[in-house]
Design a protein around this motif. Structure first.
Motif, PDB file in Angstrom:
ATOM      1  N   ASP A  81       0.916  -1.072  -0.058  1.00  0.00           N
ATOM      2  CA  ASP A  81      -0.033   0.100   0.148  1.00  0.00           C
ATOM      3  C   ASP A  81       0.925   1.200   0.013  1.00  0.00           C
ATOM      4  N   PRO A  82       1.063   2.006  -1.052  1.00  0.00           N
ATOM      5  CA  PRO A  82       2.027   3.007  -0.990  1.00  0.00           C
ATOM      6  C   PRO A  82       1.278   4.418  -0.179  1.00  0.00           C
ATOM      7  N   GLU A  83       0.317   4.078   0.416  1.00  0.00           N
ATOM      8  CA  GLU A  83      -0.150   5.246   1.173  1.00  0.00           C
ATOM      9  C   GLU A  83      -0.178   6.646   0.659  1.00  0.00           C
ATOM     10  N   ASN A  84      -0.689   6.778  -0.693  1.00  0.00           N
ATOM     11  CA  ASN A  84      -0.965   7.800  -1.307  1.00  0.00           C
ATOM     12  C   ASN A  84      -1.920   7.925  -2.186  1.00  0.00           C
ATOM     13  N   GLU A  85      -1.900   8.754  -3.451  1.00  0.00           N
ATOM     14  CA  GLU A  85      -3.291   8.623  -4.023  1.00  0.00           C
ATOM     15  C   GLU A  85      -3.682   7.341  -4.906  1.00  0.00           C
ATOM     16  N   HIS A  86      -2.786   6.237  -4.816  1.00  0.00           N
ATOM     17  CA  HIS A  86      -2.926   5.113  -5.293  1.00  0.00           C
ATOM     18  C   HIS A  86      -3.497   4.149  -4.296  1.00  0.00           C
ATOM     19  N   SER A  87      -3.586   4.603  -3.213  1.00  0.00           N
ATOM     20  CA  SER A  87      -3.656   3.405  -1.863  1.00  0.00           C
ATOM     21  C   SER A  87      -5.266   2.806  -1.935  1.00  0.00           C
ATOM     22  N   HIS A  88      -6.398   3.537  -2.846  1.00  0.00           N
ATOM     23  CA  HIS A  88      -7.342   2.750  -2.881  1.00  0.00           C
ATOM     24  C   HIS A  88      -7.400   1.513  -3.864  1.00  0.00           C
ATOM     25  N   ILE A  89      -6.331   1.515  -4.877  1.00  0.00           N
ATOM     26  CA  ILE A  89      -6.132   0.484  -5.647  1.00  0.00           C
ATOM     27  C   ILE A  89      -5.412  -0.641  -4.865  1.00  0.00           C
TER      28      ILE A  89
END
Length: 120
Positions: A81-89
């Motif tokens: 989980d990159p814990e940024n705007e891509h976390s939802h993916i």
């Protein structure tokens, strides 16, 4: 997941699936499927994909590597989980219980094409 994997492999005598706990490496070689399918004197391929060890991942992989015969191949990846705007993916992939679509080369959908020749 196991039922889906077994269904995909029903006509494949060279690939097997086991329900062992990946975080307990000594458990895997003792499984009947593994004992029947793997010659412990010959190299194997270990695919350790998209798992996250809650303890010590380096020690976990070291125990697998120590148990593999010389000449074996290992593939390791993890889910992040990159814990940024891509976390939802990343988070949605962790929650998914829907099995992946069958590969066109897998049984029973096997078709003969240049990229998926029919075995004889």
């Amino acid at each position: 997941m196991l039922a889906h994997g077994r269904a995909l492999l029903v006509d494949n005598d060279h690939t097997h699936i086991s329900d062992a706990n990946v975080f307990n490496p000594p458990e895997l070689p003792a499984r009947p499927k593994v004992l029947d399918a793997v010659d412990s004197t010959q190299p194997v391929a270990l695919l350790h994909l998209c798992t996250s060890d809650p303890g010590d991942p380096a020690a976990l992989m070291a125990s697998y590597l120590d148990a593999l015969p010389s000449g074996s191949y290992v593939v390791v990846s993890h889910c992040l989980d990159p814990e940024n705007e891509h976390s939802h993916i990343a988070r949605s992939s962790k929650r998914s219980t829907k099995p992946p679509p069958a590969h066109p080369c897998s049984a029973p959908a096997r078709k003969s094409t240049p990229s998926c020749p029919t075995r004889t």
